[in-house]
Scaffold this active site. Structure first.
Site, PDB file in Angstrom:
ATOM      1  CG  HIS A 170      -1.991  -0.487  -8.790  1.00  0.00           C
ATOM      2  ND1 HIS A 170      -1.466   0.517  -7.925  1.00  0.00           N
ATOM      3  CD2 HIS A 170      -2.305  -1.479  -8.018  1.00  0.00           C
ATOM      4  CE1 HIS A 170      -1.605   0.090  -6.596  1.00  0.00           C
ATOM      5  NE2 HIS A 170      -1.982  -1.246  -6.783  1.00  0.00           N
ATOM      6  CG  HIS A 189      -2.333  -6.473  -6.012  1.00  0.00           C
ATOM      7  ND1 HIS A 189      -0.823  -6.212  -5.688  1.00  0.00           N
ATOM      8  CD2 HIS A 189      -2.795  -5.097  -5.941  1.00  0.00           C
ATOM      9  CE1 HIS A 189      -0.665  -5.165  -5.124  1.00  0.00           C
ATOM     10  NE2 HIS A 189      -1.466  -4.212  -5.562  1.00  0.00           N
ATOM     11  CD  GLU A 213      -2.017   1.137  -0.412  1.00  0.00           C
ATOM     12  OE1 GLU A 213      -1.065   0.530  -0.114  1.00  0.00           O
ATOM     13  OE2 GLU A 213      -3.145   0.845  -0.413  1.00  0.00           O
ATOM     14  CG  ASP A 247      -6.132  -5.754  -4.202  1.00  0.00           C
ATOM     15  OD1 ASP A 247      -5.718  -6.609  -4.344  1.00  0.00           O
ATOM     16  OD2 ASP A 247      -5.635  -4.767  -3.615  1.00  0.00           O
TER      17      ASP A 247
HETATM   18  N1  HPA Z   1      -1.300  -2.187  -1.020  1.00  0.00           N
HETATM   19  C1  HPA Z   1      -0.230  -2.750  -0.653  1.00  0.00           C
HETATM   20  N2  HPA Z   1      -0.257  -4.311  -0.902  1.00  0.00           N
HETATM   21  C2  HPA Z   1      -1.078  -4.743  -1.440  1.00  0.00           C
HETATM   22  C3  HPA Z   1      -2.259  -4.179  -1.860  1.00  0.00           C
HETATM   23  C4  HPA Z   1      -2.441  -2.746  -1.507  1.00  0.00           C
HETATM   24  O1  HPA Z   1      -3.055  -2.011  -2.132  1.00  0.00           O
HETATM   25  N3  HPA Z   1      -2.974  -4.757  -2.527  1.00  0.00           N
HETATM   26  C5  HPA Z   1      -2.563  -6.111  -2.586  1.00  0.00           C
HETATM   27  N4  HPA Z   1      -1.402  -6.019  -1.818  1.00  0.00           N
HETATM   28 ZN    ZN Z   2      -1.738  -2.403  -4.848  1.00  0.00          ZN
END
Ligand code: HPA
Ligand code: ZN
Length: 334
Positions: A16, A18, A199, A278
């Protein structure tokens, strides 16, 4: 061996991540300068100082603004290469990287520029470091399903480079069911399926990801714990959760790392994994995420091995490769 060394040395997978979220301020300034882009901040320190988020949307606003300086294939190469060097230094031997095409095509950057830059870096990392990788093309859920379909269409020339599709961005108000048709089409095209769910959004969104999108993995999934029946189904079906501890604290989905639910997830039989999400924005790469939960939740070497094994099992590697790596991990333990 100290647990910190154990964490550093054990070969790991990341599931996971990005790629746009690995954009470190130093590199952002460098790329902005060469492209003649003016950033909102005057220095690396000022930019870093802005990384204080009240919730997911606060972060996303800064994250999308950060992508504006990425314009050429070389920019996407440099971004990806700089993450892969870091990953190699952390003993990540396999990584499954998400990218957000619409964050770029929406501002006039061709799909081909984005994916070709990323892919060239992945190929170089395979050669230079032996890191294997898969790409996950994520749809932005704050946009409409038509835009996701257009993105799926653009990806067709690059189908063999992409393993899975995902769903990210602003969760609340944008349930998985909004993307029912494009995920059905993606599945037909042979892509594996991931989705961010639970989330910030409620357990119902995780149910939808499972039952309507037929996901292979849930990204995050923390709020599943609020629904006992859902936990039972996730455990039964062995649906992996790609959990991101430092992200959860930074975006205030968990109040402090000592209250992070990852140990609870393992105890309930959920296939939880540790990831960085991230890392340029949330204060750490994979090892720092492991160290944070290990310290706060008193994890031992066995817990670390379980989490690392879960990542390889949950990966989209083929079965032979998985088995080989996982057997090797048992030896590492001794
Ligand atoms: N959540 C949702 N979208 C995202 C995230 C995340 O943690 N990071 C980058 N896009
Ligand atoms: Zn994410």
């Amino acid at each position: 061996m100290e647990l910190k060394d154990f964490i550093r040395k054990i070969p790991k997978a990341e599931l996971h991540l990005h790629i746009e979220g690995t954009f470190e301020p130093e590199l952002m300034f460098e790329i902005a300068k060469r492209n003649g882009v003016k950033l909102k901040y005057n220095s690396v320190d000022e930019l870093r100082e802005a990384y204080k988020f009240g919730n997911l949307q606060d972060f996303l606003d800064i994250y999308y603004a950060g992508t504006n300086s990425l314009q050429t294939k070389q920019d996407f190469y440099d971004l990806t290469w700089s993450y892969l060097k870091k990953a190699n230094g952390q003993n990540i031997i396999h990584t499954e990287i998400m990218f957000d095409p619409q964050a770029h095509t929406g501002r006039g950057i061709p799909f081909s520029t984005v994916i070709e830059g990323i892919k060239e870096a992945l190929d170089d990392a395979a050669k230079e470091f032996g890191i294997t990788s898969n790409l996950i093309m994520s749809f932005l859920r704050h946009l409409d399903e038509r835009s996701a379909f257009e993105t799926l269409e653009m990806s067709k020339d690059y189908k063999e480079w992409i393993t899975a599709v995902g769903l990210d961005s602003s969760e609340v108000g944008h349930p998985p069911s909004k993307f029912k048709n494009v995920f059905a089409e993606s599945k037909k095209e042979g892509f594996k399926i991931c989705a961010h769910a639970g989330e910030e959004g409620p357990p119902e969104y995780v149910w939808e990801a499972l039952e309507i999108l037929s996901v292979d993995r849930i990204d995050h999934g923390n709020r599943s714990l609020e629904d006992e029946k859902l936990v039972e189904v996730l455990a039964d079906k062995k649906i992996p959760l790609t959990v991101c501890p430092l992200s959860n604290v930074k975006l205030r989905n968990v109040d402090k790392i000592e209250n992070h639910p990852i140990k609870k997830m393992l105890d309930k039989g959920l296939k939880a994994t540790v990831n960085s999400d991230d890392p340029a924005y949330f204060g750490g790469y994979v090892n720092e995420n492991f160290e944070a939960v290990a310290g706060a939740l008193n994890l031992n070497e066995n817990d670390i091995v379980t989490l690392v094994k879960n990542s390889f099992e949950a990966s989209f590697l083929d079965k032979n490769k998985k088995d080989k790596i996982i057997n090797g991990l048992d030896a590492f333990k001794l």
